[in-house]
Motif scaffolding. Sequence first.
Motif, short mmCIF file in Angstrom:
data_model
loop_
_atom_site.label_atom_id
_atom_site.label_comp_id
_atom_site.label_asym_id
_atom_site.label_seq_id
_atom_site.Cartn_x
_atom_site.Cartn_y
_atom_site.Cartn_z
N THR A 1 0.86 -1.17 0.00
CA THR A 1 0.00 0.00 0.00
C THR A 1 0.89 1.23 0.00
N GLY A 2 0.29 2.39 -0.17
CA GLY A 2 1.12 3.59 -0.18
C GLY A 2 0.30 4.85 -0.29
N TRP A 3 0.91 5.96 0.11
CA TRP A 3 0.30 7.27 -0.02
C TRP A 3 1.36 8.33 0.15
N ALA A 4 1.07 9.51 -0.35
CA ALA A 4 1.98 10.65 -0.26
C ALA A 4 3.37 10.31 -0.76
N GLY A 5 3.45 9.53 -1.82
CA GLY A 5 4.73 9.19 -2.42
C GLY A 5 5.53 8.14 -1.69
N GLU A 6 4.95 7.52 -0.68
CA GLU A 6 5.66 6.49 0.06
C GLU A 6 4.98 5.13 -0.11
N ASP A 7 5.80 4.11 -0.31
CA ASP A 7 5.32 2.75 -0.48
C ASP A 7 5.62 1.92 0.77
N PHE A 8 4.70 1.01 1.10
CA PHE A 8 4.89 0.12 2.23
C PHE A 8 4.71 -1.31 1.76
N TRP A 9 5.60 -2.19 2.23
CA TRP A 9 5.59 -3.58 1.78
C TRP A 9 5.66 -4.51 2.98
N GLY A 10 5.04 -5.68 2.82
CA GLY A 10 5.25 -6.73 3.78
C GLY A 10 6.52 -7.50 3.44
N ARG A 11 6.80 -8.54 4.23
CA ARG A 11 8.00 -9.33 3.98
C ARG A 11 7.76 -10.44 2.97
N GLY A 12 6.51 -10.69 2.66
CA GLY A 12 6.19 -11.67 1.64
C GLY A 12 5.91 -13.06 2.18
N THR A 13 5.25 -13.86 1.35
CA THR A 13 5.00 -15.26 1.67
C THR A 13 5.29 -16.09 0.42
N GLN A 14 6.00 -17.18 0.60
CA GLN A 14 6.45 -18.00 -0.52
C GLN A 14 5.33 -18.91 -1.01
N VAL A 15 5.11 -18.89 -2.32
CA VAL A 15 4.18 -19.81 -2.96
C VAL A 15 4.98 -20.65 -3.96
N THR A 16 4.92 -21.96 -3.81
CA THR A 16 5.62 -22.86 -4.71
C THR A 16 4.61 -23.83 -5.31
N VAL A 17 4.56 -23.83 -6.63
CA VAL A 17 3.64 -24.72 -7.35
C VAL A 17 4.48 -25.76 -8.07
N SER A 18 4.39 -26.99 -7.60
CA SER A 18 5.24 -28.05 -8.14
C SER A 18 4.61 -29.41 -7.85
N SER A 19 4.84 -30.33 -8.77
CA SER A 19 4.37 -31.70 -8.55
C SER A 19 5.47 -32.55 -7.92
#
Length: 116
Positions: A98-116
């Motif tokens: 998300t972001g406002w006033a020219g600043e962005d904010f990020w989470g640390r992320g979550t890994q998604v792996t799609v594999s058989s």
Amino acid sequence: QVQLVESGGGLVQPGGSLNLSCAASGFSFMYRTINWYRQAPGKEREFVATINSSGGTIDYADSVKGRFKISRDNAKSTAYLRMNNLKPQDTAVYYCNTGWAGEDFWGRGTQVTVSS
């Protein structure tokens, strides 16, 4: 301070589904657009989906249209990304933004792996 915490990632087989969550705090969640991005190994971070404050305006990257669904619960300050019919090319770290006033904010992320 602004915090975005992603969860719900994991390992899934092709064709499977996952439901990601983004728990927000430290700002007025109900007034802010929330975005999902992803970054695959060796690639740049790319846009996945966006939802405006009311949930009335939604958009998706062409690569996920018809398979992913973004939503939000303003009472819980949480955004979601429902991912269906997952493909190996969906493998990435998924980030909430998300972001406002020219600043962005990020989470640390979550890994998604799609594999058989």
